[in-house]
Motif scaffolding. Sequence first.
Motif, PDB file in Angstrom:
ATOM      1  N   ASP A   1      25.013   2.797   4.957  1.00 40.43           N
ATOM      2  CA  ASP A   1      24.219   3.951   5.395  1.00 40.43           C
ATOM      3  C   ASP A   1      24.467   4.311   6.859  1.00 40.43           C
ATOM      4  O   ASP A   1      23.979   5.346   7.322  1.00 40.43           O
ATOM      5  N   GLU A   2      25.194   3.485   7.577  1.00 40.24           N
ATOM      6  CA  GLU A   2      25.362   3.660   9.024  1.00 40.24           C
ATOM      7  C   GLU A   2      26.740   4.187   9.415  1.00 40.24           C
ATOM      8  O   GLU A   2      27.070   4.237  10.592  1.00 40.24           O
ATOM      9  N   ILE A   3      27.529   4.608   8.453  1.00 39.64           N
ATOM     10  CA  ILE A   3      28.908   5.026   8.695  1.00 39.64           C
ATOM     11  C   ILE A   3      29.057   6.546   8.581  1.00 39.64           C
ATOM     12  O   ILE A   3      28.412   7.172   7.752  1.00 39.64           O
ATOM     13  N   PHE A   4      29.879   7.127   9.441  1.00 40.65           N
ATOM     14  CA  PHE A   4      30.279   8.529   9.317  1.00 40.65           C
ATOM     15  C   PHE A   4      31.539   8.525   8.450  1.00 40.65           C
ATOM     16  O   PHE A   4      32.651   8.339   8.949  1.00 40.65           O
ATOM     17  N   LEU A   5      31.359   8.703   7.141  1.00 40.70           N
ATOM     18  CA  LEU A   5      32.444   8.554   6.172  1.00 40.70           C
ATOM     19  C   LEU A   5      33.660   9.425   6.470  1.00 40.70           C
ATOM     20  O   LEU A   5      34.791   9.026   6.200  1.00 40.70           O
ATOM     21  N   GLU A   6      33.425  10.606   7.027  1.00 39.72           N
ATOM     22  CA  GLU A   6      34.541  11.512   7.290  1.00 39.72           C
ATOM     23  C   GLU A   6      35.421  11.044   8.452  1.00 39.72           C
ATOM     24  O   GLU A   6      36.534  11.523   8.626  1.00 39.72           O
ATOM     25  N   ASN A   7      34.938  10.088   9.250  1.00 39.18           N
ATOM     26  CA  ASN A   7      35.671   9.656  10.441  1.00 39.18           C
ATOM     27  C   ASN A   7      36.153   8.203  10.390  1.00 39.18           C
ATOM     28  O   ASN A   7      36.816   7.751  11.308  1.00 39.18           O
ATOM     29  N   VAL A   8      35.789   7.481   9.324  1.00 47.36           N
ATOM     30  CA  VAL A   8      36.123   6.059   9.222  1.00 47.36           C
ATOM     31  C   VAL A   8      36.863   5.812   7.914  1.00 47.36           C
ATOM     32  O   VAL A   8      36.461   6.325   6.864  1.00 47.36           O
ATOM     33  N   HIS A   9      37.936   5.023   7.978  1.00 46.12           N
ATOM     34  CA  HIS A   9      38.762   4.756   6.807  1.00 46.12           C
ATOM     35  C   HIS A   9      39.036   3.261   6.680  1.00 46.12           C
ATOM     36  O   HIS A   9      39.226   2.580   7.684  1.00 46.12           O
ATOM     37  N   ILE A  10      39.088   2.793   5.459  1.00 43.21           N
ATOM     38  CA  ILE A  10      39.411   1.397   5.173  1.00 43.21           C
ATOM     39  C   ILE A  10      40.859   1.347   4.702  1.00 43.21           C
ATOM     40  O   ILE A  10      41.300   2.195   3.919  1.00 43.21           O
ATOM     41  N   SER A  11      41.596   0.340   5.171  1.00 41.47           N
ATOM     42  CA  SER A  11      43.000   0.198   4.791  1.00 41.47           C
ATOM     43  C   SER A  11      43.140  -0.028   3.285  1.00 41.47           C
ATOM     44  O   SER A  11      42.188  -0.434   2.613  1.00 41.47           O
ATOM     45  N   GLU A  12      44.324   0.208   2.761  1.00 35.06           N
ATOM     46  CA  GLU A  12      44.576   0.052   1.332  1.00 35.06           C
ATOM     47  C   GLU A  12      44.299  -1.363   0.842  1.00 35.06           C
ATOM     48  O   GLU A  12      43.937  -1.565  -0.311  1.00 35.06           O
ATOM     49  N   ASP A  13      44.463  -2.367   1.709  1.00 31.26           N
ATOM     50  CA  ASP A  13      44.202  -3.748   1.298  1.00 31.26           C
ATOM     51  C   ASP A  13      42.724  -4.128   1.423  1.00 31.26           C
ATOM     52  O   ASP A  13      42.342  -5.268   1.174  1.00 31.26           O
ATOM     53  N   ASN A  14      41.885  -3.144   1.798  1.00 30.50           N
ATOM     54  CA  ASN A  14      40.425  -3.332   1.933  1.00 30.50           C
ATOM     55  C   ASN A  14      40.040  -4.376   2.970  1.00 30.50           C
ATOM     56  O   ASN A  14      38.985  -4.999   2.855  1.00 30.50           O
ATOM     57  N   LEU A  15      40.855  -4.552   3.992  1.00 33.99           N
ATOM     58  CA  LEU A  15      40.559  -5.546   5.026  1.00 33.99           C
ATOM     59  C   LEU A  15      40.258  -4.940   6.381  1.00 33.99           C
ATOM     60  O   LEU A  15      39.476  -5.494   7.146  1.00 33.99           O
TER      61      LEU A  15
END
Length: 175
Positions: A127-141
């Motif tokens: 709930d604390e993330i700005f989804l449009e500005n933060v990305h997770i790498s393909e390996d989910n790490l």
Amino acid sequence: LVVFTLLLSSLYVVKSFNSSCCAAVSTRLLYNVDKYTAASVGLPNGSANETLTEAICCDTAYRNYAEPNGFFKFPDVHLFQAIDSKSVTTFYDSVCGLPLFQAPVGRTFSDWKDDTTEHGWPSFRGDEIFLENVHISEDNLHVYSSCGTYLGGFNPDDRGDRYCIDLSCVSGIGK
């Protein structure tokens, strides 16, 4: 190899390192994080000419490193004394100034502080993330901003998604 030219006190300083960031680290950062260098916190082969923020957030040579555990508690950083415990704080990219996280949202300040203290780095939840500005790498790490700034790790636990973030990478001043 990317070369950045920074304008500091009317002098041009050239900084060279393998960068994932879209631009140079801001010369104005919050929480005194800009007082630290890669060398001053003991990063291997750390240079006194490379700030902690440049090393951890942008220099791909340090991708497997984080700022020191508990850095947010260093006496001259003192994150929890620097922010208002009665309101939501927004954390901005240290390179481009995009809003990345806000806390606490959906939990108390005390819960957020406890989560951060338990893990050693500012810990944000879904709930604390700005989804449009933060990305997770393909390996989910790994967690990156839209500007290419490395932010920290993605470490889900029994309470859900957890973003374990280097304070030096989210100490920017919003645009």
